[in-house]
Every structure is written in C-alpha cells, then in structure tokens.
Write an enzyme that holds these catalytic residues in place. Sequence first.
Site, mmCIF file in Angstrom:
data_model
loop_
_atom_site.group_PDB
_atom_site.id
_atom_site.type_symbol
_atom_site.label_atom_id
_atom_site.label_comp_id
_atom_site.label_asym_id
_atom_site.label_seq_id
_atom_site.Cartn_x
_atom_site.Cartn_y
_atom_site.Cartn_z
ATOM 1 N N CYS A 1 0.867 -1.178 0.000
ATOM 2 C CA CYS A 1 0.000 0.000 0.000
ATOM 3 C C CYS A 1 0.905 1.228 0.000
ATOM 4 O O CYS A 1 1.897 1.263 0.741
ATOM 5 C CB CYS A 1 -0.863 -0.028 1.256
ATOM 6 S SG CYS A 1 -1.963 1.381 1.414
ATOM 7 N N HIS B 1 -10.077 1.225 1.729
ATOM 8 C CA HIS B 1 -9.614 2.580 2.087
ATOM 9 C C HIS B 1 -10.801 3.517 2.307
ATOM 10 O O HIS B 1 -10.757 4.391 3.169
ATOM 11 C CB HIS B 1 -8.727 3.173 0.981
ATOM 12 C CG HIS B 1 -7.290 2.757 1.066
ATOM 13 N ND1 HIS B 1 -6.491 3.060 2.145
ATOM 14 C CD2 HIS B 1 -6.500 2.086 0.194
ATOM 15 C CE1 HIS B 1 -5.260 2.593 1.932
ATOM 16 N NE2 HIS B 1 -5.240 1.990 0.758
ATOM 17 N N HIS C 1 -8.992 -3.858 -2.016
ATOM 18 C CA HIS C 1 -8.054 -3.074 -1.195
ATOM 19 C C HIS C 1 -8.433 -1.590 -1.224
ATOM 20 O O HIS C 1 -8.513 -0.941 -0.176
ATOM 21 C CB HIS C 1 -6.633 -3.310 -1.729
ATOM 22 C CG HIS C 1 -5.562 -2.483 -1.083
ATOM 23 N ND1 HIS C 1 -4.540 -3.038 -0.343
ATOM 24 C CD2 HIS C 1 -5.348 -1.143 -1.066
ATOM 25 C CE1 HIS C 1 -3.752 -2.059 0.110
ATOM 26 N NE2 HIS C 1 -4.219 -0.901 -0.329
ATOM 27 N N GLU C 2 -8.706 -1.066 -2.420
ATOM 28 C CA GLU C 2 -9.035 0.362 -2.548
ATOM 29 C C GLU C 2 -10.381 0.674 -1.888
ATOM 30 O O GLU C 2 -10.538 1.721 -1.265
ATOM 31 C CB GLU C 2 -9.030 0.809 -4.013
ATOM 32 C CG GLU C 2 -7.706 0.639 -4.758
ATOM 33 C CD GLU C 2 -6.495 1.175 -4.026
ATOM 34 O OE1 GLU C 2 -6.613 2.163 -3.286
ATOM 35 O OE2 GLU C 2 -5.405 0.576 -4.176
HETATM 36 NI NI NI Z 1 -3.588 1.095 -0.130
#
Ligand code: NI
Length: 182
Positions: A101, A147, A143-144
């Site tokens: 990341c 966030h 993953h995004e």
């Molecule tokens: Ni990330």
Amino acid sequence: MSILKIAKIGHPVLLKKSEPVKKIQKEELKRLIVDMTHTLLDANGIGLAAPQVHINKRIVLFRSQSINDEENNKKKIEITPLINPSYTNNSDEFEDDWEGCLSIPGMLGKVRRFKKITYKAYNLQGKLIKKSVEGLYARVIQHECDHLEGVLYTSKLVDPKDFGFAEEVQNYLQNEKRNTKK
Ligand code: NI
C-alpha cells in the site's frame, strides 16, 4: 496538475469513512482525478484511493499493466477512475496473497480476498459501469474500497506474522511459501 502528498499509516485521514461523491460532472472532480493519476504514476503504485491524498471522498483509481501500443511503438498505461464504487463477490472462493500500500511504504502483508468480484461504479462521465474481474484486479479493488471504509490491510492480515519489509518478505516468507507448495 500536481503530485499530491500521500498520507502514511498513523494519519487519521486513513481511518475515516469516506463520503459519497454527489456531483460527478464537476471540473473540481476531474482535476482531482488528474492529480491522483499523476500521484499514482509518480509513486509507481497500482491503485490509489482519495483518502490516501487526504480527501475523504469515495473515489479510487487503478492502473492497467503496461500494454504494448503497436501504433505508436511504445508502452501505454490505462487509468480507470471509479466514483462511488461497490462490489459483490461472485463466489465464496478466497485467495491469500501479498499486497502493499502506498500509505505503508516498503511493507508487504498477506491478506485474504475474494477471488472473483463484480464491481459497480460511476465513471467520469457519470455513467454507471459494471464489470467482473478476478485475481490481481479483484484484489486491488477490494483493497481500494477498504480505504473508503477507513480500513488498512494491516488490520486484515491472514496471520499477524504475515507482515514485514518487502525485502525480507521476498527473501524469506515468499520463498517459504514457494517451498511448501511443491
Ligand atoms: Ni492502499
């Protein structure tokens, strides 16, 4: 255009839930996506979410692997921005793999993700897009999207031991994995 500052783990902006984008066809949003694109390319990342550049809005983008552009005889990269993205898993199949990341530079951790997903999001023209992806891109989108919920992969490790500096992971943990496979 500018290259934006990337927030690092420890900064509270990364732990906040992001707000949906209300008006898509705004110059301001286009400018932000252009800046996020330059930031992503400069940092040599594969995906970037707005909270990572200190903006708690539901915007992420990811890049394609370089594609050979035969016509112009060079490599090109495509950037896909996703506005207000969401996804559902297409099966209960999981995959454990290492990921990094830009907000946790130099580190890698092993995370369990759905192998196949279908994502929905608005593009810059305000059109709803829907696409099924698997493997790396399914992982990047999960993953995004994390966030946007204020979640970093470090809180989702398969095992707390599956985390470390990329160099050490590549030297030890990934080799271990390879050795136990066959
Ligand atoms: Ni990330």
